[in-house]
Design a protein around this motif. Structure first.
Motif: not given
Length: 123
Positions: A72, A74-75
């Motif tokens: 992920d 974005a994280n």
């Protein structure tokens, strides 16, 4: 300070599943590669799987078809889904990432490692 924090290890019976997670923290500009390695006592640490920023993956032959790596962006997190586990998968699993950070006010490269998480597969 760049850090990798792992979670998700534990004890499972052969044939079962576990999911490992690893989250990177710090002033992160970019993470090129994220991956998982494992090590048993007396042996060298070995690559399990790795994933590049755009999603290309590479697996050890011993885990192909059973383990799936994902991330992920974005994280700043990478996952390892482990299915059909075998006793020989028992090891300490380490997260690794190639991180570009800005803690010092300029871009700095890091070969970062997590603290390790124990995975034990009983027969």
């Amino acid at each position: 300070q760049v850090q990798l924090v792992e979670s998700g290890g534990g004890l499972v019976q052969a044939g079962g599943s576990l999911r490992l997670s690893c989250a990177a923290s710090g002033i992160i500009l970019k993470i090129n590669m994220m991956g998982w390695y494992r090590q048993v006592p007396g042996k060298q640490r070995e690559l399990v799987a790795k994933i590049m920023e755009r999603g290309s993956t590479n697996y050890a032959d011993s885990v192909k078809g059973r383990f799936t790596i994902s991330r992920d962006n974005a994280n700043n997190t990478v996952y390892l889904q482990m299915d059909s586990l075998k006793p020989e998968d028992t090891a300490v699993y380490y997260c690794n990432a190639d991180i570009l950070s800005a803690e010092r006010g300029y871009a700095t490269g890091h070969d970062a490692w997590g603290q390790g998480t124990q995975v034990t597969v009983s027969s």
